[in-house]
Design a protein around this motif. Structure first.
Motif, PDB file in Angstrom:
ATOM      1  N   ARG A 191      85.357  62.116  -5.606  1.00  0.00           N
ATOM      2  CA  ARG A 191      86.309  61.297  -5.065  1.00  0.00           C
ATOM      3  C   ARG A 191      86.738  60.138  -5.145  1.00  0.00           C
ATOM      4  NH1 ARG A 191      79.529  58.986  -3.369  1.00  0.00           N
ATOM      5  NH2 ARG A 191      78.855  61.246  -2.137  1.00  0.00           N
ATOM      6  N   THR A 192      88.061  61.239  -6.383  1.00  0.00           N
ATOM      7  CA  THR A 192      89.079  60.883  -6.666  1.00  0.00           C
ATOM      8  C   THR A 192      89.666  60.134  -5.558  1.00  0.00           C
ATOM      9  OG1 THR A 192      89.510  62.681  -7.386  1.00  0.00           O
ATOM     10  CG2 THR A 192      88.746  61.718  -8.860  1.00  0.00           C
ATOM     11  N   MET A 193      91.157  59.708  -5.922  1.00  0.00           N
ATOM     12  CA  MET A 193      91.914  59.347  -5.086  1.00  0.00           C
ATOM     13  C   MET A 193      92.579  60.808  -4.759  1.00  0.00           C
ATOM     14  SD  MET A 193      92.168  56.875  -3.430  1.00  0.00           S
ATOM     15  CE  MET A 193      93.575  56.943  -2.448  1.00  0.00           C
ATOM     16  N   ARG A 194      92.917  61.993  -5.556  1.00  0.00           N
ATOM     17  CA  ARG A 194      93.243  63.139  -5.331  1.00  0.00           C
ATOM     18  C   ARG A 194      92.663  63.920  -4.945  1.00  0.00           C
ATOM     19  NH1 ARG A 194      92.491  68.012  -7.623  1.00  0.00           N
ATOM     20  NH2 ARG A 194      93.572  69.962  -7.731  1.00  0.00           N
TER      21      ARG A 194
ATOM     22  N   LEU B 204     101.423  57.954 -11.011  1.00  0.00           N
ATOM     23  CA  LEU B 204     100.312  56.511 -10.662  1.00  0.00           C
ATOM     24  C   LEU B 204      99.341  56.301 -10.945  1.00  0.00           C
ATOM     25  CD1 LEU B 204     100.460  58.691  -6.536  1.00  0.00           C
ATOM     26  CD2 LEU B 204     102.504  56.806  -7.950  1.00  0.00           C
ATOM     27  N   PRO B 205      99.055  55.979 -11.660  1.00  0.00           N
ATOM     28  CA  PRO B 205      98.161  55.323 -13.419  1.00  0.00           C
ATOM     29  C   PRO B 205      96.918  54.723 -12.610  1.00  0.00           C
ATOM     30  CG  PRO B 205     100.016  53.890 -13.475  1.00  0.00           C
ATOM     31  CD  PRO B 205     100.484  54.855 -12.595  1.00  0.00           C
ATOM     32  N   ASN B 206      97.377  54.165 -11.090  1.00  0.00           N
ATOM     33  CA  ASN B 206      95.763  53.688 -10.853  1.00  0.00           C
ATOM     34  C   ASN B 206      94.784  55.121  -9.915  1.00  0.00           C
ATOM     35  OD1 ASN B 206      95.851  50.992 -11.445  1.00  0.00           O
ATOM     36  ND2 ASN B 206      97.286  50.475 -10.098  1.00  0.00           N
ATOM     37  N   TRP B 207      95.501  55.587  -9.520  1.00  0.00           N
ATOM     38  CA  TRP B 207      95.018  56.579  -8.632  1.00  0.00           C
ATOM     39  C   TRP B 207      94.652  57.911  -9.552  1.00  0.00           C
ATOM     40  CZ3 TRP B 207      98.551  56.056  -3.583  1.00  0.00           C
ATOM     41  CH2 TRP B 207      98.237  54.768  -3.299  1.00  0.00           C
ATOM     42  N   SER B 208      95.459  58.024 -10.631  1.00  0.00           N
ATOM     43  CA  SER B 208      95.168  59.198 -11.326  1.00  0.00           C
ATOM     44  C   SER B 208      94.031  58.801 -12.506  1.00  0.00           C
ATOM     45  CB  SER B 208      96.430  58.622 -12.079  1.00  0.00           C
ATOM     46  OG  SER B 208      97.292  59.457 -11.933  1.00  0.00           O
ATOM     47  N   ASP B 209      93.396  57.721 -12.549  1.00  0.00           N
ATOM     48  CA  ASP B 209      92.655  57.242 -13.475  1.00  0.00           C
ATOM     49  C   ASP B 209      91.356  57.612 -11.907  1.00  0.00           C
ATOM     50  OD1 ASP B 209      90.447  55.913 -13.999  1.00  0.00           O
ATOM     51  OD2 ASP B 209      90.590  54.040 -14.395  1.00  0.00           O
TER      52      ASP B 209
ATOM     53  N   LEU C  24     102.900  63.616  -3.137  1.00  0.00           N
ATOM     54  CA  LEU C  24     101.971  62.550  -3.360  1.00  0.00           C
ATOM     55  C   LEU C  24     100.859  63.402  -4.748  1.00  0.00           C
ATOM     56  CD1 LEU C  24     100.225  59.958  -3.552  1.00  0.00           C
ATOM     57  CD2 LEU C  24      99.401  60.149  -1.368  1.00  0.00           C
ATOM     58  N   ILE C  25     100.199  63.858  -4.108  1.00  0.00           N
ATOM     59  CA  ILE C  25      99.728  64.926  -5.394  1.00  0.00           C
ATOM     60  C   ILE C  25      99.849  65.292  -6.952  1.00  0.00           C
ATOM     61  CG2 ILE C  25      97.524  66.851  -5.366  1.00  0.00           C
ATOM     62  CD1 ILE C  25      97.048  66.534  -2.303  1.00  0.00           C
ATOM     63  N   ASN C  26     101.387  65.796  -6.420  1.00  0.00           N
ATOM     64  CA  ASN C  26     101.984  66.152  -7.527  1.00  0.00           C
ATOM     65  C   ASN C  26     102.136  65.051  -8.286  1.00  0.00           C
ATOM     66  OD1 ASN C  26     101.915  68.357  -6.582  1.00  0.00           O
ATOM     67  ND2 ASN C  26     104.422  68.758  -5.517  1.00  0.00           N
ATOM     68  N   GLU C  27     102.516  63.567  -8.095  1.00  0.00           N
ATOM     69  CA  GLU C  27     102.384  62.697  -9.323  1.00  0.00           C
ATOM     70  C   GLU C  27     101.321  62.373  -9.241  1.00  0.00           C
ATOM     71  OE1 GLU C  27     105.052  59.554  -6.497  1.00  0.00           O
ATOM     72  OE2 GLU C  27     106.844  61.124  -6.196  1.00  0.00           O
ATOM     73  N   ILE C  28     100.233  62.426  -8.718  1.00  0.00           N
ATOM     74  CA  ILE C  28      99.282  61.617  -9.491  1.00  0.00           C
ATOM     75  C   ILE C  28      98.812  62.606 -10.204  1.00  0.00           C
ATOM     76  CG2 ILE C  28      96.424  61.847  -8.580  1.00  0.00           C
ATOM     77  CD1 ILE C  28      96.974  61.022  -5.962  1.00  0.00           C
ATOM     78  N   GLU C  29      98.996  64.311 -10.469  1.00  0.00           N
ATOM     79  CA  GLU C  29      99.025  65.152 -11.157  1.00  0.00           C
ATOM     80  C   GLU C  29      99.612  64.975 -12.626  1.00  0.00           C
ATOM     81  OE1 GLU C  29      99.236  68.884  -9.011  1.00  0.00           O
ATOM     82  OE2 GLU C  29      97.286  68.480  -8.437  1.00  0.00           O
ATOM     83  N   ALA C  30     101.157  64.419 -12.241  1.00  0.00           N
ATOM     84  CA  ALA C  30     101.635  64.721 -13.370  1.00  0.00           C
ATOM     85  C   ALA C  30     101.358  62.850 -14.156  1.00  0.00           C
ATOM     86  CB  ALA C  30     103.445  64.002 -12.408  1.00  0.00           C
ATOM     87  N   GLY C  31     100.359  61.735 -13.469  1.00  0.00           N
ATOM     88  CA  GLY C  31     100.152  60.708 -14.364  1.00  0.00           C
ATOM     89  C   GLY C  31     101.062  59.602 -13.634  1.00  0.00           C
TER      90      GLY C  31
END
Length: 256
Positions: A191-194, A166-171, A157-164
């Motif tokens: 305090r980000t989702m990551r 998941l646009p909402n959670w990457s914001d 999940l963290i890898n997918e956030i860092e790769a962009g």
């Protein structure tokens, strides 16, 4: 043999988990190297992730409560202290429930999801209840492997956030729920989702190390090394569960 059985049961549970939460073949990662697979061929959406996480955490809070309850009753029957195991097991269960409450602020499960959780919890609770009566050691090993799967899941999940992916959670402007800020005492600017999933993954890593260590101990007589008081000058030997994925062997933590 017991460890092998525990591992195979976790692999079967993972297969059913993927099917129950609608994970297709193209959305799976290389399970031989789950933490090094950056992004699946078709990443999950935020909605799919929330379904998976809510289902996962609703189940993850069961083992600690079952083990803590049985050890509590065992302590009452034997009229003896439990040597600190109950506290850690119940804390683990509480921590997993806080994960669930955090994710539920982001998504409200429907009736179908609630029915699935009800059925899964009924089966899982009773299976763990019986297995802990038969062999606490193998049950703790099973939970340790289960937590390892959770670490892999949050790493993906963290890898997918860092790769962009998941646009909402990457914001970075998408801040975590207030319950998470209060529980983990998240500092300003973190305090980000990551950041939230890094904290949750760290919790799972601790549970993994604790359960593998408890599996290596003598179940009825050894103290819980993670809450024990160590002799003067040996504070540095107090085990850190997060840093020992396979858990501590008995001779490493008993007799300090």
């Amino acid at each position: 043999m017991g460890d092998w059985v525990a591992w195979k049961l976790v692999r079967i549970a993972r297969w059913f988990m993927d099917r129950a939460t609608g994970i297709g073949r193209e959305q799976q990662v290389d399970m031989k190297n789950p933490t090094t697979s950056v992004v699946a061929e078709k990443p999950l959406t935020e909605a799919q992730w929330l379904v998976r996480l809510i289902f996962l955490e609703s189940i993850a809070g069961v083992p600690g409560m079952v083990a803590g309850m049985l050890r509590h009753l065992h302590s009452l029957r034997r009229l003896k202290r439990d040597n600190g195991w109950i506290e850690s097991l119940l804390e683990e269960s509480y921590n997993e429930r806080m994960h669930l409450l955090t994710f539920m602020t982001l998504s409200e499960p429907g009736w179908f999801m609630k029915t699935m959780i009800l059925g899964a919890q009924g089966v899982f609770f009773n299976a763990l209840f019986i297995s802990y009566l038969i062999s606490p050691r193998i049950t703790h090993r099973f939970v340790g492997y289960l937590e390892e799967e959770a670490v892999h899941t949050y790493t993906r999940l963290i890898n997918e956030i860092e790769a962009g992916a998941l646009p909402n959670w990457s914001d970075p402007k998408f801040e975590v729920p207030e319950i998470a800020v209060s529980y983990w005492r998240l500092p300003e600017g973190k305090r980000t989702m990551r950041d939230l999933f890094l904290y949750v993954r760290a919790d799972e890593a601790v549970h993994r190390g604790v359960n593998h260590t408890l599996s290596n101990l003598k179940q009825k007589e050894d103290p819980n090394p993670f809450v024990s008081e160590y002799k003067a000058g040996q504070e540095g030997r107090k085990p850190n569960a997060a840093l020992k994925p396979e858990g501590y062997e008995r001779e490493e933590v008993i007799g300090c």
